[in-house]
Design a protein around this motif. Sequence first.
Motif, mmCIF file in Angstrom:
data_model
loop_
_atom_site.group_PDB
_atom_site.id
_atom_site.type_symbol
_atom_site.label_atom_id
_atom_site.label_comp_id
_atom_site.label_asym_id
_atom_site.label_seq_id
_atom_site.Cartn_x
_atom_site.Cartn_y
_atom_site.Cartn_z
ATOM 1 N N MET A 149 0.920 -1.326 0.116
ATOM 2 C CA MET A 149 0.509 0.416 -0.014
ATOM 3 C C MET A 149 0.973 0.946 -0.146
ATOM 4 S SD MET A 149 -2.818 -1.024 -0.527
ATOM 5 C CE MET A 149 -3.572 0.279 0.373
ATOM 6 N N ALA A 150 2.244 1.319 0.622
ATOM 7 C CA ALA A 150 2.649 2.480 0.462
ATOM 8 C C ALA A 150 3.310 2.876 -0.434
ATOM 9 C CB ALA A 150 4.183 1.956 1.679
ATOM 10 N N PRO A 151 3.643 1.949 -1.700
ATOM 11 C CA PRO A 151 4.275 2.253 -2.867
ATOM 12 C C PRO A 151 2.500 2.936 -3.312
ATOM 13 C CG PRO A 151 5.039 0.803 -2.436
ATOM 14 C CD PRO A 151 3.959 0.679 -1.523
ATOM 15 N N ALA A 152 1.786 2.756 -3.267
ATOM 16 C CA ALA A 152 0.356 2.918 -3.996
ATOM 17 C C ALA A 152 0.413 4.255 -3.716
ATOM 18 C CB ALA A 152 -0.524 1.874 -4.125
ATOM 19 N N PHE A 153 -0.081 4.660 -2.536
ATOM 20 C CA PHE A 153 -0.461 6.218 -2.142
ATOM 21 C C PHE A 153 1.172 6.971 -1.953
ATOM 22 C CE2 PHE A 153 -3.286 3.208 0.923
ATOM 23 C CZ PHE A 153 -4.461 4.079 0.425
ATOM 24 N N LEU A 154 1.826 6.777 -2.683
ATOM 25 C CA LEU A 154 3.143 7.315 -2.263
ATOM 26 C C LEU A 154 2.463 7.984 -4.133
ATOM 27 C CD1 LEU A 154 5.624 9.350 -2.231
ATOM 28 C CD2 LEU A 154 6.839 6.917 -2.794
ATOM 29 N N ALA A 155 2.526 7.004 -5.360
ATOM 30 C CA ALA A 155 2.709 7.380 -6.127
ATOM 31 C C ALA A 155 1.255 8.385 -6.331
ATOM 32 C CB ALA A 155 1.907 6.344 -7.195
ATOM 33 N N ALA A 156 0.168 7.910 -5.486
ATOM 34 C CA ALA A 156 -1.191 8.632 -5.659
ATOM 35 C C ALA A 156 -0.910 10.196 -5.501
ATOM 36 C CB ALA A 156 -2.189 8.479 -5.475
ATOM 37 N N LEU B 190 -7.080 23.354 -7.244
ATOM 38 C CA LEU B 190 -5.977 23.497 -6.891
ATOM 39 C C LEU B 190 -5.827 23.610 -5.336
ATOM 40 C CD1 LEU B 190 -2.824 24.174 -7.069
ATOM 41 C CD2 LEU B 190 -2.868 26.258 -6.689
ATOM 42 N N THR B 191 -6.164 24.006 -4.752
ATOM 43 C CA THR B 191 -7.135 23.311 -3.157
ATOM 44 C C THR B 191 -7.311 22.052 -2.418
ATOM 45 O OG1 THR B 191 -7.531 25.514 -2.558
ATOM 46 C CG2 THR B 191 -7.346 24.280 -1.157
ATOM 47 N N ALA B 192 -7.419 21.344 -3.797
ATOM 48 C CA ALA B 192 -8.106 20.052 -3.289
ATOM 49 C C ALA B 192 -6.404 19.391 -3.637
ATOM 50 C CB ALA B 192 -9.330 19.874 -4.306
ATOM 51 N N LYS B 193 -7.044 19.670 -4.788
ATOM 52 C CA LYS B 193 -4.837 19.076 -5.104
ATOM 53 C C LYS B 193 -4.063 18.584 -4.226
ATOM 54 C CE LYS B 193 -6.619 17.193 -9.389
ATOM 55 N NZ LYS B 193 -6.368 16.213 -9.436
ATOM 56 N N ARG B 194 -3.571 20.162 -3.512
ATOM 57 C CA ARG B 194 -2.375 20.370 -2.643
ATOM 58 C C ARG B 194 -3.249 19.451 -1.329
ATOM 59 N NH1 ARG B 194 1.990 21.069 -4.829
ATOM 60 N NH2 ARG B 194 1.617 23.495 -6.577
ATOM 61 N N THR B 195 -4.478 19.826 -0.754
ATOM 62 C CA THR B 195 -4.664 18.435 -0.309
ATOM 63 C C THR B 195 -4.670 16.803 -0.054
ATOM 64 O OG1 THR B 195 -6.366 20.609 0.795
ATOM 65 C CG2 THR B 195 -6.623 18.729 1.772
ATOM 66 N N SER B 196 -5.306 17.010 -1.017
ATOM 67 C CA SER B 196 -4.945 15.081 -1.426
ATOM 68 C C SER B 196 -3.623 14.354 -0.829
ATOM 69 C CB SER B 196 -5.879 14.984 -2.492
ATOM 70 O OG SER B 196 -5.449 13.506 -3.066
ATOM 71 N N GLN B 197 -2.600 15.551 -2.106
ATOM 72 C CA GLN B 197 -1.528 15.457 -2.099
ATOM 73 C C GLN B 197 -0.681 15.069 -0.928
ATOM 74 O OE1 GLN B 197 1.070 18.205 -3.564
ATOM 75 N NE2 GLN B 197 3.155 17.687 -2.944
ATOM 76 N N ASN B 198 -1.852 16.066 0.389
ATOM 77 C CA ASN B 198 -0.971 15.941 1.671
ATOM 78 C C ASN B 198 -1.231 14.996 1.955
ATOM 79 O OD1 ASN B 198 0.213 17.950 1.579
ATOM 80 N ND2 ASN B 198 -1.019 19.398 1.795
ATOM 81 N N GLN B 199 -2.748 14.796 2.587
ATOM 82 C CA GLN B 199 -2.636 13.122 2.879
ATOM 83 C C GLN B 199 -2.541 11.407 2.257
ATOM 84 O OE1 GLN B 199 -6.932 13.439 1.835
ATOM 85 N NE2 GLN B 199 -8.087 15.440 3.542
ATOM 86 N N LEU B 200 -2.532 11.398 0.801
ATOM 87 C CA LEU B 200 -1.837 11.226 1.011
ATOM 88 C C LEU B 200 -0.266 10.497 1.241
ATOM 89 C CD1 LEU B 200 -3.450 10.647 -3.198
ATOM 90 C CD2 LEU B 200 -4.061 8.971 -1.743
ATOM 91 N N ASN B 201 -0.212 11.367 0.617
ATOM 92 C CA ASN B 201 1.741 11.602 1.386
ATOM 93 C C ASN B 201 1.663 10.652 2.776
ATOM 94 O OD1 ASN B 201 4.038 12.175 0.973
ATOM 95 N ND2 ASN B 201 4.474 13.085 2.427
ATOM 96 N N THR B 202 0.798 11.653 3.924
ATOM 97 C CA THR B 202 0.779 11.232 4.876
ATOM 98 C C THR B 202 0.640 9.353 4.801
ATOM 99 O OG1 THR B 202 0.092 13.126 5.480
ATOM 100 C CG2 THR B 202 -0.432 11.024 7.402
ATOM 101 N N ALA B 203 -0.671 8.730 4.111
ATOM 102 C CA ALA B 203 -1.156 7.617 4.583
ATOM 103 C C ALA B 203 0.340 6.867 3.874
ATOM 104 C CB ALA B 203 -2.161 7.219 3.112
ATOM 105 N N ALA B 204 0.680 7.536 2.888
ATOM 106 C CA ALA B 204 2.238 6.123 2.246
ATOM 107 C C ALA B 204 3.451 6.412 3.341
ATOM 108 C CB ALA B 204 3.109 6.693 0.929
ATOM 109 N N THR B 205 3.405 7.024 4.071
ATOM 110 C CA THR B 205 4.346 7.348 5.350
ATOM 111 C C THR B 205 4.078 6.188 6.463
ATOM 112 O OG1 THR B 205 5.204 10.121 4.398
ATOM 113 C CG2 THR B 205 5.679 8.891 6.853
#
Length: 349
Positions: free
Chosen positions: A257-264, A296-311
């Motif tokens: 799951m970690a690489p999948a969330f990081l790619a997203a 743009l705001t939605a993309k940045r928020t989703s980026q942060n959430q997915l990055n947190t999940a990957a970590t």
Amino acid sequence: MRRLILLVLLAFVMMAASTRAMAADNKAESDKLFAEGLALFAKKDFVTARQKFAEAYAKYPSPNSLLNLARSEQLSDHCVDAIAHYRAYIALPENPRVSVRDRDSARTKVGECVAKVGRIRVDAPSSARVSIDGNAVIWTPGEAIDVEPGVHRVDLAVATDSKTRSVNAAAGEVATATWEDPKPPEPPPPPPQEVKPPEPPPPPPPQVVVPEPPPPPAPTPTPPPPAATWKKETHWPAIKVVGAIGLGVLSVTSFIMAPAFLAASEANARDADALATKLGPTGCSGANPPADCATLTAKRTSQNQLNTAATTFFVLGPLFAVGAVVVMLLVPNVHPLVTATGDGFAVHF
């Protein structure tokens, strides 16, 4: 780094607490079954009490459960099983819960049960394979095998040759199953013949001196049979197998799951960067920001959430892997199997 170490230590503490809790649950369930067996024993329901003590001993191998199981089997006319469990109790190592009085009482009860069962002694080569009523048994030359009184089928096999014997083992007696076939009856003696007068002896033949043959070589002594041996084996309990496999599955899932969330997360970052370039240097700072600012705001928020999940999954994967190793190393093998090969019976602990 310090945070990761604290997470690893916390995972170890949680897994150790879970292991101790499951072992305590088995002991508590065994105690409950043992108490139910005692209540049934007091009511003289020895058949049901025997089942409860057997279940209690399977959950937690307590000497008290083993002794009460043997006593219930004796009183419910299952003396063959009772003899095996009494002997298992007598063979237990020194233990504060196994008193000298109870061990001596078990020896006395073995003698009582032996008087109620039949016994079969096998007279065959030591390499013979023995089955009684279709069930293979471990036997020792010279020692009798305990069976229920009555007629039994004994199958003997040596190499590729096999023979079947029918043996009637009465209670308290020892019957023998022999490998050698019984001798046929001897023929009747011939009728008496008419006595004739003796004829004159013939002349003596010439004497010829024949040298005596050399004495035969001395027989080679047969080596004694090998001494009885004891073999100990262990196996993993169910808690150890389930814990190790479960943590291993969680670890593999985390690493997937970690690489999948990081790619997203990276895909959202690229989309956000493209929108920021499109909006220009002023971006969304004006009084009437364009519609793309919300995207743009939605993309940045989703980026942060997915990055947190990957970590999170990158951290949990090694933790679950370490947990599986800890379970395999620290959880004891609580069900050893001890097999006696020298006294003619097998004991399971």
